[in-house]
Each structure stands twice: as C-alpha cells, then as structure tokens.
Design an enzyme around this catalytic site. Structure first.
Site, PDB file in Angstrom:
ATOM      1  CG  ASP A   1       0.432  -2.906  -6.612  1.00  0.00           C
ATOM      2  OD1 ASP A   1       0.074  -1.992  -7.399  1.00  0.00           O
ATOM      3  OD2 ASP A   1       1.490  -2.862  -5.988  1.00  0.00           O
TER       4      ASP A   1
ATOM      5  CE  LYS B   1      -2.130  -8.334  -5.185  1.00  0.00           C
ATOM      6  NZ  LYS B   1      -2.336  -7.719  -3.909  1.00  0.00           N
TER       7      LYS B   1
END
Ligand code: SF4
Length: 219
Positions: free
Chosen positions: A143, A125
C-alpha cells in the site's frame, strides 16, 4: 538499491522491532471472506479508511454474496457506498466484478494472483491483500506506506506500488514474506512517516539510502 546482505539485515531489524502477523498484528480491511475482501479493497480506492469502513458496513448489510449483490439496484449500491466517493464508477465495477465472478468461477473467488487480477476492478494491490489476508499466502501486499518506506530505505527502486511489489517479491528473503507487510506498514506509521520521518532514532538508518542521499546533499 541495497545489497542482498543489507536487505536481509533490514528485514531482521524490522522483524525484531515491529509487530508481525505471527505476533498478533491485524490485517487491513478485516473482512471475513474473500468476496468481501475484494469488494472492500475496490471501495478503498481514493478513500480514507473510515469512509471505506462506513461504505462496506452499509453495503454488506444489504448483500454479502455476488448473487445477492446482483439482486440489488444500482441506486441501492450507490447509496450504500456513497461515503467512499466515486460511487457511480465503483457501483459499475462491483456489478462487473460480481457478474464475472459468477460466470467464470461459479461465484467463488480464485486463490491465485493471476485469477484475481483477471477479475474486473482487481489490481495487484487488491489481489495481494486478498492472497495474504484471506488465503494466508506468503505475500507482501504493497500500500502507500509500504511503497514509501521500501523506496526510501532502498529495498526497492520503483515509481509505482505495483513495481515495488514485484521488486519486493524478487528481492526479499523468503522468511520475510509472511510478516513483511506488517513490519513495513507499522514501520511506516510509527517511524518512517510520510511528512516527518524519525531518522534520528530509526533502527535501519545505517542502511537507509534516503539518509545517505541527504548527507551527500549537505556535503
Ligand atoms: S532513516 Fe529516516 S528515511 Fe530512512 S527509513 Fe529511517 S525514518 Fe525512514
């Protein structure tokens, strides 16, 4: 999961309905360079945005380079980042990140996913956020909002955000990679919210597997 044609249509609808990078939407974290983006992303783990913002403001008032960060005592780093929680663990991660960055890259953040993910404290991420927002690469960073939305609609079929990111990369049309993160995140905040998705007025309801599943459950 949706077919390639359905996936393309969903992205076309999102591109029409949601603001994207090329229509002025701002990226997450808002940090001016790759080093601060990486640190900010590390601090955001299990922290609310407003607490991460407080911690990054306090920390970057003390140091904005890996060399300057290593000059600080652990106690100074921990005190600055306290608002974002897990501050002792995060202090250790910051120190290891800075040491490795200097030892292996001369203090310069690499601009590849592989290079970023080899650094301590940087997962997929964070790597994708830095690639997209600092280096301007065509990458859909995933996310919690993006993860939820993609798996509800059926763009992906994954249990973790990292797997969602990998599936999105494989299945998204190339033209959607540049702005996809922005469309999906805005869609997750405005329409397909976590607790009360607005399915009645949703522009992609015709393709949504969540809605199809609900309908099957009622019949
Ligand atoms: S129909 Fe409902 S669950 Fe499906 S994408 Fe739209 S808001 Fe989300």
């Amino acid at each position: 999961m949706l077919s390639a044609a359905q996936t393309e249509h969903v992205f076309r609808i999102l591109a029409r309905e949601m603001p994207g990078r090329t229509r002025g939407a701002k990226g997450p974290k808002g940090q001016p360079d790759a080093f601060r983006s990486c640190i900010s992303c590390m601090l955001s783990a299990q922290s609310l945005d407003r607490n991460t913002a407080k911690a990054t403001r306090a920390l970057f008032a003390l140091a904005t380079t890996p060399e300057a960060m290593l000059e600080l005592d652990d106690s100074a780093i921990a005190a600055a980042i306290k608002p974002c929680g897990l501050y002792n663990t995060k202090t250790r991660s910051i120190r290891r990140f800075c040491e490795t960055l200097i030892a292996e890259h001369g203090g310069v953040v690499p601009d590849t996913r592989e290079g970023l993910m080899a650094l301590p404290g940087i997962g997929r991420k964070c790597a994708d956020i830095v690639l997209s927002f600092t280096f301007g690469k065509d990458v859909i960073a995933v996310d919690t909002h993006v993860h939820r939305v993609c798996n509800r609609i059926g763009l992906t079929d994954a249990k973790t955000a990292d797997k969602t990111a990998a599936q999105l990369e494989e299945r998204s049309p190339e033209w959607a990679l540049r702005d996809g993160h922005f469309w999906l995140i805005q869609f997750g905040k405005r329409v397909c919210t976590a607790r009360a998705p607005k399915c009645d007025t949703c522009p992609v309801a015709q393709h949504c597997e969540f809605v199809a599943g609900e309908a099957r459950g009622r019949s």
